[in-house]
Enzyme design. Structure first.
Site, PDB file in Angstrom:
ATOM      1  CG  ASP A 117      12.768 -31.878 -10.139  1.00 34.94           C
ATOM      2  OD1 ASP A 117      13.976 -31.959  -9.908  1.00 34.94           O
ATOM      3  OD2 ASP A 117      12.036 -32.856 -10.345  1.00 34.94           O
TER       4      ASP A 117
ATOM      5  NE  ARG B 118     -12.635  12.677 -13.461  1.00 31.07           N
ATOM      6  CZ  ARG B 118     -11.589  11.870 -13.661  1.00 31.07           C
ATOM      7  NH1 ARG B 118     -10.466  12.349 -14.156  1.00 31.07           N
ATOM      8  NH2 ARG B 118     -11.679  10.585 -13.394  1.00 31.07           N
TER       9      ARG B 118
END
Length: 1280
Positions: A529, A1192
């Site tokens: 607005d 890993r």
């Protein structure tokens, strides 16, 4: 204003049913209003749904009042019995699963005085309706026919009507349990765990203890129940406070007594005083003001802060004492309760002393709605018509829509995937078990197996259920409650952020809906607005150009010196010195007027500002206050007062101003009112010297073409206008003319005839004004600043850099909206404006299509230019229709900025719904008034601006902030953090559960698919609820992938959330794959290390629970190590959660393993503690397996950061090493070209400072101001 009342009001959504006045958009003559058209998009219903007939009903036509010639009675409705308009009586709260019936109003057959009965018959029987299942707590609204009859001053006859009690709570003592359980078990995860709980109770099926799932599920449900009950308790308390409010009600003896709001009934007469809220829907009987006028503020209903004028009927306006009101006899025939805020039909039948009835028609101008507030009116009397849930406010109340985030929906889908995986594992394990039973049963003769087909089928089903229970925690039971807790904590962090605390109004940020926090990090469109959101809604008189000289309150040094042929600017203080000729201070040299008559021009200019307006003055708390329908007008009058020309009294035919201590009277002869076609207003006055003058102010385009020849100040004034417009100020040109008496008399006859015209009166008055508004002399121009909130331009610019498109939806005029767009950096000087301003559907479609094709062809040739789309409400009505809407949206998406002007609240919601339906994007709507509620509720996330009394969008919004600039930190910092934290939390929660429970699956290959568990039952349950509870919580609350400073410096990082980079389907399956890998390594290594069962030094076998507990703790250490790897920020809480959880487990588990067997709670751990916690292999396992698993992950993290870095990886390094930013800056260059481009554009677009309410068919302002005599303020009736 108390929060509870505003919260009640905030549930109303009148904006969704907004009906524009005549002259609004769309034009009333058009058959495609967009409100009742089946082709129109609807903000609250999918296009495939049938909205209820009453939801967007057409506005009934107003009728001409035959009883009164007063202007404000012209919208009054016909007598209720004679109306042919169908009443819209269906409640918006009608459940959508019922077919909605239209009420058919039957014309009233006769007019008999009370007592009489309202007979209403249906012309045809209603069609039979199929009954659908309805939950017992859902309210069924009655379809009311005919009319409502209320007796005047006869409480006994009105006993059948309900009282004024209202309830906004969600539950009561009876409905809490069924409603709560229904909501909770609509979540997939809870439903699945309920299913698990049920099958765990089947004897010989569950491999675990039968209470291991029901206990955590009960904890989760109890936590949710406590939260829900606490929230609803607050609603009950605020309802009780509201219902207990006091108002003054009239008794039969003619005295006023205090009565609680909830005890009011239709037919009661109440007295309300200034600043009081209206307790029910009332008919205005009379007031302290002339002719029964009354001001109300409807900010709670429609978001507008300018005051509305209501007027009592002339037949009741004189009833200014209790005795006169109690003498009334008769009845009020009214329409039934409905949800239309802008219409009302009723007839009051007043009995004379001789018993003959007199009909008084009533309409919207006499209706005072609950939720509005009395303003600038010492007292009013009102007759109660509708109470409680029958009031128009409560009929408009819609429950806030349930908003589910994209992440939540994704989690639901992932839970389904995991459930399918779980079923696959269960069926696979069951098949393995069946193969063992059917193929190898002869080798396993020592097991009792059923050999019959039915027995094996039964065993097959039981095995499936066994394995479902065994693997059930692949879906983490704690995930939902962990998410809720984390979101709540993230909301608390938003609430306690001092950077979003506004000290001026003592308003912190407030996150009302914590479940939506992560969507703050994925916003792609912001719908804002303008008034009160981007601007402060405060008009300030900043500059004036008088006689070719520019004046301002404060003048910059650079503007003081004359340059480029321009004269230097002066201050208002210097202007006052010129007027006083330096007499005020003999030691200061007064600036010399640049021409001999400059002092006269300044005097004329300021006199015009003080006289030419429709402002009404009032003294409040010893200060002069100006009440105006246009805030711009009030600012101009206040500016004149500041410069020594004080307007202080208005009489019906004159105004009084004080100049240098002298009281001057100017007789108001005629007022030619402002409207959007004329773009100007003028008054004809007789000065104290007896001369007649025309004073006129308006937009420069219309004033300049009505000037006489040889104007001395035009060119200089135009230069100043361009300077003002460049700064985003709203400008007006000021002109006047001396009118000879003979010319005035001749013109006055024409004006009088025009004013008496019945049809086309407005046009006739405009034509008459054209005749006199000519050959004027230009005095100068004014500049008013519609003040932007602090930091708005920077915020919008930063949001655009973050990839967020900002659309402004405003009710203001096009010129004003473009000006504000410029000043807040939504529109830049380099942008090309696409202005859509067409009058019909065909032209709108042609224009949009033509521009779209042109832009496409331009872009295909490689030319890229930034575009801004400007569209007005009338064109938007056509653009939102289904045939054009897709084309319009395509054009709008190609533009960097979009401004929709003159839009109704409904259109705001329709625009949001259009984008929401056709774009896979997260939308945010931000507003400050009730007219923004529909837009806020239609968007995925609603933000309300709080801190201004009377504006309640903040109460309906998901997040409330007090300044627009706080949106930057809310989205770019809190939003980005919340999204990333929650993504990490969910993925980690899935990972840790799959890692543990997949080891059970691998173990099935070694236990003959018998369903044997590897771990003790309660240890297994405590995995989610205790041992791994803290790491996801701490990551979800405290983790920061980059700091707030870096997120603010590089807003482009926000694009990660828009692209869903942290929580994509790929990410989910990568985490699942990683969990599978870890579980396989953990299980494989543990089996290898324990191969053939480990022999202890005592010579005994280690046994099943020795191996199982070792594996369990290895899994726990691995998932905690993974949490450490993914944590970007280490705090004391992270240390307590990750290493702390393992230390706690290592201390708690031996304690439990000793106590549980001792008390007979669980036998599995009997004697395990001295064997397990003293064995070196146990510790070797704990060190070796997790390190091997995570190596890993560590290697991948290193490789990715080094060779495939994401943008945030680089930002993290900038933050860690505090690398300075050497990006080339273009700000100086941009400033150099800004002014040139701004002036070029402003020559085409200049905003003018008028925003007052207008009505083409009624020229109300002139008559209204003539009703006031502020000199007689003390002579008003007291109402007692």
């Amino acid at each position: 204003m108390s929060d509870d009342f505003v919260r009640l009001v905030s549930q109303a959504n009148p904006a969704s049913r907004y009906q524009p006045a005549n002259g609004g958009y769309p034009p009333s003559g058009s058959n495609s209003h967009g409100y009742n058209d089946s082709n129109q998009l609807d903000p609250f219903f999918d296009d495939d749904d049938d909205p209820p007939d009453s939801a967007f009903g057409m506005r009934p036509q107003a009728m001409q009042s035959k009883e009164s010639g007063l202007p404000l009675a012209r919208n009054a409705a016909a007598p209720a019995g004679q109306s042919q308009v169908t009443l819209q009586e269906q409640d918006i709260l009608q459940d959508w699963d019922e077919p909605v019936m239209d009420a058919k109003g039957t014309p009233f057959s006769g007019s008999s005085p009370f007592p009489g009965s309202s007979s209403s018959t249906l012309k045809e029987p209603p069609p039979k309706r199929k009954r659908k299942w309805r939950w017992p707590w859902k309210r069924e609204e009655k379809v009311l026919e005919g009319e409502r009859l209320i007796a005047l001053n006869n409480a006994a006859a009105n006993m059948d009507f309900g009282n004024n009690y209202v309830s906004t709570s969600k539950y009561n003592a009876v409905t809490f349990l069924p409603k709560f359980l229904y909501e909770q078990f609509s979540k997939y995860a809870n439903m699945f765990f309920l299913f698990t709980v049920v099958i765990q109770q089947i004897p010989d099926v569950s491999p675990t203890n039968q209470y291991t799932t029901i206990a955590p599920l009960a904890v989760v449900l109890l936590a949710s129940a406590f939260k829900e009950s606490q929230e609803d308790l607050k609603r009950h308390q605020s309802d009780a406070e509201l219902n207990a409010r006091k108002t003054k009600a009239l008794t039969a003896e003619g005295t006023f007594i205090e009565r609680k709001w909830k005890d009011l009934k239709p037919g009661d007469v109440v007295r309300m005083e200034n600043d009081e809220f209206i307790p029910a829907d009332l008919i205005l009987l009379t007031s302290s003001e002339p002719e029964g006028l009354c001001y109300v503020e409807t900010a709670n209903l429609d978001g507008e802060t300018n005051l509305k004028i209501k007027q009592a009927s002339p037949q009741t306006a004189h009833l200014t004492s209790p005795k006169l009101v109690t003498a009334l006899r008769g009845s009020l025939r009214s329409e039934h309760p409905n949800n239309s805020l802008y219409t009302y039909e009723g007839t009051m039948e007043l009995l004379s002393d001789y018993g003959s009835p007199k009909q008084v028609p009533l309409g919207p101008d006499q209706m005072l709605l609950r939720g509005a507030q009395i303003r600038n009116t010492p007292w009013t009397y009102g007759l109660v018509v509708f109470t409680g849930h029958e009031t128009k406010l409560m009929r408009n109340a819609t429950a806030a829509p349930i908003k589910r985030t994209a992440v939540e929906r994704q989690v639901n889908v992932q839970i389904v995937f995991l459930f399918i995986l779980l079923l696959g594992l269960s069926i696979g394990s069951t098949i393995g078990s069946s193969i063992r039973q059917w193929v190898f049963s002869s080798q396993q003769w020592y097991l009792f197996e059923s050999s019959s087909i039915s027995g094996r089928a039964k065993t097959f089903v039981e095995d499936i259920l066994t394995f479902i229970i065994l693997y059930n925690n692949l879906i983490p039971i704690s995930l939902i409650v962990t998410m809720e807790v984390v979101k709540f904590q993230q909301a608390q962090l938003i609430n306690s952020d001092l950077d979003m605390y506004y000290a001026k109004t003592d308003t912190p940020a407030l996150c009302r809906t914590s479940s939506l926090v992560e969507e703050l990090g994925q916003i792609e469109y912001v719908f804002s607005d303008k008034t009160g959101t981007l601007t402060c809604n405060e008009m300030e008189f900043r500059c004036a150009s008088i006689a070719g000289v520019a004046y301002a309150d404060v003048v910059d040094e650079s503007k003081r010196e004359a340059e480029d042929g321009k004269d230097g600017w002066r201050t208002f203080a210097e202007m006052r010195s010129i007027l006083e000729n330096g007499a005020a201070n003999p030691f200061v040299d007064a600036p010399q007027p640049s021409s001999s008559n400059e002092r006269d021009v300044i005097n004329e200019f300021l006199t015009l500002l003080a006289v030419c307006h429709t402002v009404i003055p009032e003294i409040k708390d010893g200060k002069m206050r100006y009440q105006a329908s246009s805030p711009d007008e009030a600012a101009l009058v206040a500016g004149a007062e500041l410069l020594g020309y004080q307007f202080h009294t208005r009489k019906p035919k004159s105004v009084f101003i004080t100049v240098n201590g002298q009281n001057l009277e100017y007789e108001i002869l005629n007022v030619c009112e402002f409207n959007s076609t004329r773009k100007r207003m003028s008054v004809l006055v007789r000065t104290p010297e007896g001369r007649i003058k025309l004073y006129c102010k308006g937009a420069d385009t219309v004033i300049l073409e009505r000037l006489s020849e040889k104007q001395p100040y035009t060119e200089k004034t135009l230069v100043h206008l361009e300077d003002y417009a460049t700064e985003g100020l709203r400008t007006l040109c000021i002109a006047y003319r001396d009118i000879p008496d003979a010319e005035y008399r001749q013109w006055a006859d024409i004006y009088t005839k025009a004013a008496a015209t019945i049809n086309g009166r407005g046009d006739a008055l405009d034509d008459a004004a054209e005749l006199i508004e000519k050959d004027m002399f230009l005095l100068g121009a004014t500049a008013i600043e519609d003040k932007l909130q602090d930091g708005v331009p920077d915020t919008i610019h930063t949001l655009q850099m973050a990839g967020i498109k900002v659309w402004v939806l405003t009710g203001d005029r096009q010129e004003t909206a473009i000006n504000i767009g410029m000043s807040c950096r939504l529109i830049s000087e380099s942008m090309n404006l696409v202005i859509v301003n067409e009058d019909n559907q065909h032209d709108t479609y042609e224009f949009i299509n033509k521009r779209l094709q042109a832009i496409k062809s331009q872009r295909s040739s490689g030319e890229l230019e930034d575009l801004a789309l400007i569209i007005d409400g009338k064109s938007l009505t056509w653009a939102l229709e289904k045939e054009i809407s897709k084309t319009f949206l395509e054009l709008a998406i190609m533009c960097k900025a979009v401004i929709c002007c003159r839009v109704s609240p409904l259109q705001k919601a329709l625009v949001v719904k259009l984008v929401k339906k056709n774009q896979k994007a997260i939308l945010l709507a931000i507003g400050d008034g009730a007219n923004d509620v529909s837009m806020i509720q239609a968007a995925h996330v609603g933000v309300g601006i709080s801190g201004v009394e009377g504006l309640q969008a903040a109460r309906s919004a998901d997040v409330a902030i007090s300044q627009f600039r706080y949106l930057k930190k809310l989205l770019l910092v809190h939003g980005a953090w919340s999204y990333q934290r929650l993504s990490k939390l969910i993925l980690y929660s899935f990972y840790k559960n799959i890692t543990l429970y997949m080891t059970q699956f691998w173990y099935s290959f070694f236990n003959n698919f018998s369903g044997q568990v590897a771990y003790e039952s309660w240890t297994l349950s405590l995995y989610n609820v205790v041992f791994t509870l803290l790491p996801p919580l701490v990551i979800g609350v405290f983790d920061q992938f980059v700091s707030a400073r870096i997120l603010d410096r590089y807003p482009q990082l926000y694009i990660l959330g828009q692209k869903n980079a942290f929580f994509s389907r790929t990410q989910f399956w990568l985490w699942v794959g990683n969990a599978m890998y870890h579980s396989l390594i953990l299980f494989g290594f543990s089996v290898i290390l324990f191969w053939g069962d480990l022999k202890q030094s005592s010579g005994l076998d280690s046994g099943h629970w020795f191996w199982g507990t070792t594996l369990y703790l290895a899994v726990l250490l691995t998932v905690l190590g993974k949490a450490a790897l993914i944590s970007d920020l280490w705090t004391k809480y992270t240390v307590a959660a990750i290493p702390g959880s393992f230390v706690f487990t290592m201390l708690f588990l031996p304690l439990y393993a000793v106590v549980a067997p001792a008390i007979g709670f669980s036998k599995e751990y009997l004697g395990i503690v001295p064997r397990l916690w003293t064995d070196g292999v146990f510790y070797f396992n704990l060190l070796l397996i997790p390190i091997f698993c995570l190596s890993r992950d560590f290697a991948w993290k290193y490789y990715r950061r080094t060779y495939l870095p994401e943008t945030y990886h680089i930002a993290q390094e900038i933050q860690k090493y505090n690398i300075p930013d050497y990006r080339p800056r273009q700000e100086q260059f941009q400033k150099a070209i800004k002014k040139v481009r701004a002036v070029q554009r402003m020559r085409r677009n200049r905003g003018f400072a008028f925003s007052q309410t207008e009505n083409g068919t009624k020229q109300d302002q002139a008559r209204l101001i003539r009703a006031y005599d502020t000199s007689k303020a003390g002579a008003k009736p007291s109402g007692y």
